[in-house]
Scaffold this motif. Structure first.
Motif, short mmCIF file in Angstrom:
data_model
loop_
_atom_site.label_atom_id
_atom_site.label_comp_id
_atom_site.label_asym_id
_atom_site.label_seq_id
_atom_site.Cartn_x
_atom_site.Cartn_y
_atom_site.Cartn_z
N VAL A 196 0.84 -1.19 0.00
CA VAL A 196 0.00 0.00 0.00
C VAL A 196 0.88 1.24 0.00
N ALA A 197 0.65 2.12 -0.97
CA ALA A 197 1.38 3.39 -1.06
C ALA A 197 0.39 4.55 -0.94
N LEU A 198 0.77 5.56 -0.18
CA LEU A 198 -0.08 6.72 0.03
C LEU A 198 0.69 7.98 -0.38
N ASN A 199 -0.04 8.98 -0.85
CA ASN A 199 0.62 10.20 -1.32
C ASN A 199 0.69 11.29 -0.25
N ASP A 200 0.28 10.96 0.99
CA ASP A 200 0.33 11.95 2.06
C ASP A 200 0.55 11.23 3.38
N THR A 201 0.59 11.99 4.46
CA THR A 201 0.90 11.44 5.78
C THR A 201 -0.14 10.41 6.21
N LEU A 202 0.33 9.23 6.57
CA LEU A 202 -0.54 8.15 7.02
C LEU A 202 -1.11 8.51 8.40
N ASP A 203 -2.43 8.48 8.50
CA ASP A 203 -3.10 8.83 9.76
C ASP A 203 -3.67 7.59 10.43
N ALA A 204 -4.17 7.76 11.64
CA ALA A 204 -4.64 6.64 12.43
C ALA A 204 -5.84 5.93 11.80
N LEU B 71 6.65 -0.80 7.72
CA LEU B 71 6.22 0.58 7.54
C LEU B 71 7.41 1.42 7.12
N LEU B 72 7.28 2.11 5.98
CA LEU B 72 8.35 2.94 5.45
C LEU B 72 7.85 4.37 5.26
N VAL C 167 3.70 -4.36 3.04
CA VAL C 167 4.44 -3.10 3.20
C VAL C 167 3.49 -1.93 3.04
N VAL C 168 3.70 -0.90 3.85
CA VAL C 168 3.02 0.38 3.67
C VAL C 168 4.09 1.45 3.54
N ILE C 169 3.99 2.27 2.50
CA ILE C 169 4.96 3.34 2.27
C ILE C 169 4.22 4.65 2.08
N ALA C 170 4.71 5.68 2.75
CA ALA C 170 4.07 7.01 2.71
C ALA C 170 5.13 8.07 2.94
N PRO C 171 4.84 9.31 2.57
CA PRO C 171 5.79 10.38 2.86
C PRO C 171 6.05 10.55 4.36
N ASP C 172 5.03 10.32 5.19
CA ASP C 172 5.18 10.49 6.63
C ASP C 172 4.11 9.68 7.34
N VAL C 173 4.17 9.63 8.65
CA VAL C 173 3.21 8.86 9.44
C VAL C 173 3.02 9.55 10.78
N THR C 174 1.79 9.54 11.29
CA THR C 174 1.54 10.11 12.61
C THR C 174 1.95 9.11 13.69
N ASP C 175 2.20 9.63 14.88
CA ASP C 175 2.58 8.75 16.00
C ASP C 175 1.47 7.75 16.31
N GLU C 176 0.21 8.19 16.22
CA GLU C 176 -0.91 7.30 16.53
C GLU C 176 -0.99 6.17 15.50
#
Length: 530
Positions: free
Chosen positions: A314-322, A357-358, A335-344
């Protein structure tokens, strides 16, 4: 003839990257090793209180020409190249007052970093090291007697070798150092020649060289009986090679390949225009969608092919949220890849120990130029990266009916996805989401049928009264050679088509589209992906 254990009594240190230099030199001095050095390296060592002999003292020539000439001298190269067991060499050393150099420590002018920083031509030229590679190659050739260290990360290994062997190094160890040394000078020359080709606009120079640095030894390749490794080319392009991995076991060969495919696809969709998610299986998309939120985009992508999404990337184009993380963890995902990820979101993923998680810190520029290499028997195929891009103004309406505004939006969406599907590629899309993907078939009509069948299967899974292909648009990565593929799409309920055009039978295909009431546009560009 080489001997096994060789004592290290005299070392020449000349480095651009001074990371760890002082501690390393202090350890050598503590063993009684005489230190020779040049310029800034000598100054740094003296500043740390170490006794150092300048190379200019042993050559009886000062450094000159802005440092271009300092080590290119028989007093240096004779000390590196002399065979210790050859009487003639020993006699020449004695006659000319040449002392042996047992250890060479050199890392080169930062040419690659200078180019990456966008320096001008003259500055790049001045950062091409000459004396360094010459000494490295000399020492590496004479590895029967000389140690050569070109990477900071090898300092600790050399000190450990000296400790184990009481101030000596083994022949096997020196061979390993020589291997690394020659690979470094080869990579350096490859960087210089590649830069010069670009600077001169030489797309196909007579000789091409590529290089890489080992990033990861893989458990195996595509299959367990194939050994494999992952090499980095030093690029700063956001992606799997530069990503930070937060959890999960090491990526496999197939993970890396699929994750790269997923992230390059989702990067087609600017986050400023809204969230987008791509789900990849075996390097092909099994679902891609835009949405009001990442959670919405993920669910819509997942609903294209829920079966294939299991165990996917799974690839996302923005910050992965909860909220999106919770949806993703409802099924097994590799695998999950995103530009960023929240702590939650990270906390939610932490419960899934096998999920990797990348984060990359950004999206790659899909319009940037680049080169793609592929090995074939006896050689390499090299081509420009497919950074072709189509805007609405590039489309040519070829049918009696022009596509509606919503159809145009979906056509452009489907076209971006089709670029990342193995040929022959067919993509059905509706409302900013794929609803059927046909990939890698020998016949385009078969890809069209498979995509339609997948849409019908999802209708049954989701309890829909009709296939989501009804009212969808269709993208084809290359032209329809006959009307049959187009008519198959129409039969599945498609209303509009985007394709390159250019077939000898374009007129027949256009006529079939008109008869079926389809709107069709030509791009004039194809996206084969083999």
């Amino acid at each position: 003839m080489s001997i096994d254990l060789v004592p290290v009594r005299r070392a020449l240190l000349s480095v651009s990257d001074k990371t760890g230099l002082i501690e390393f030199a202090q350890a050598l001095a503590a063993r009684g090793v005489e230190l020779l050095s040049t310029g800034g390296t000598a100054a740094a060592l003296r500043g740390a209180g170490l006794t150092v002999t300048d190379v200019s003292e042993i050559t009886a020539f000062p450094e000159m020409m802005d440092g271009r000439v300092k080590t290119l001298h028989p007093m240096v190269h004779g000390g590196l190249l002399a065979l210790r067991d050859n009487p003639d060499h020993q006699q020449a050393m004695k006659a000319h007052g040449i002392d042996a150099i047992d250890l060479l420590v050199v890392n080169l002018y930062p040419f690659e970093a200078t180019v990456a920083a966008g320096a001008d031509y003259a500055t790049c030229i001045e950062n091409i090291d000459i004396g360094g590679p010459a000494m490295i190659r000399a020492a590496a050739k004479n590895h029967g007697f000389v140690n050569v260290v070109v990477d900071v990360e090898d300092y600790a290994g050399l000190l450990a070798e000296l400790e184990v062997n009481e101030g000596t190094t083994s022949l096997l160890y020196r061979k390993q150092l020589a291997l690394t040394a020659y690979a470094r000078t080869a990579a350096y020359d490859a960087a210089v020649s590649g830069w010069m080709a670009d600077a001169l606009g030489e797309a196909e120079p007579r000789r091409r060289a590529i290089s890489g640095t080992l990033a990861q030894t893989l458990r195996y390749g595509e299959n367990p009986h194939q050994s494999a490794a992952f090499y980095s080319d030093g690029s700063t392009r956001p992606g799997v090679a530069t990503a930070e991995q937060f959890q999960g076991k090491a990526l496999s060969y197939n993970n890396i390949n699929d994750t790269d495919a997923a992230f390059e696809l989702v990067a087609e969709f600017d986050p400023a225009a809204g969230p987008a998610v791509a789900i990849i299986k075996h390097a092909n998309p099994c679902g891609v969608a835009r949405g009001e939120s990442l959670t919405d985009a993920y669910q819509r992508a997942f609903n294209c092919d829920q079966t294939s999404a299991f165990g996917g990337i799974v690839a996302l184009n923005d910050t992965l949220d909860a909220d999106t993380a919770r949806e993703i963890t409802k099924i097994f995902t590799e695998v999950v890849i995103a530009p960023d990820v929240t702590d939650e979101a990270r906390e939610i993923f932490a419960a899934k120990k096998n999920l990797r998680l990348l984060t990359t810190g950004g999206l790659p520029d899909v319009t940037a130029p680049g080169r793609v290499w592929r090995q074939v028997a006896g050689g390499y195929l090299v081509q420009d990266k497919d950074n072709g891009h189509i805007d609405i103004g590039d489309l040519k309406v070829v049918t009696e009916r022009a596509p509606s505004e919503s159809e145009l939006a979906d056509l452009l969406f489907a076209w971006k996805v089709a670029k990342h599907v193995k040929s022959n590629a067919i993509v059905y899309a509706r409302d900013g989401a794929t609803v059927g993907v046909g990939a890698g078939q020998m016949s385009r009509v078969d890809s069209t049928r498979i995509a339609a069948r997948k849409a019908q299967d999802m209708a049954e899974t989701l309890g829909l009264a009709t296939s989501p292909a009804e009212g969808a648009v269709v993208a084809s990565d290359a032209f329809f050679p006959f009307p049959d593929g187009l008519l198959t799409a129409a039969g599945a309920g498609a209303t509009a088509v985007i394709q390159p055009g250019g077939s000898m039978r374009d007129a027949d295909v256009i006529a079939a589209a008109n008869e079926a009431g389809l709107a069709m546009v030509f791009t004039g560009m194809r996206h084969f992906r083999h």
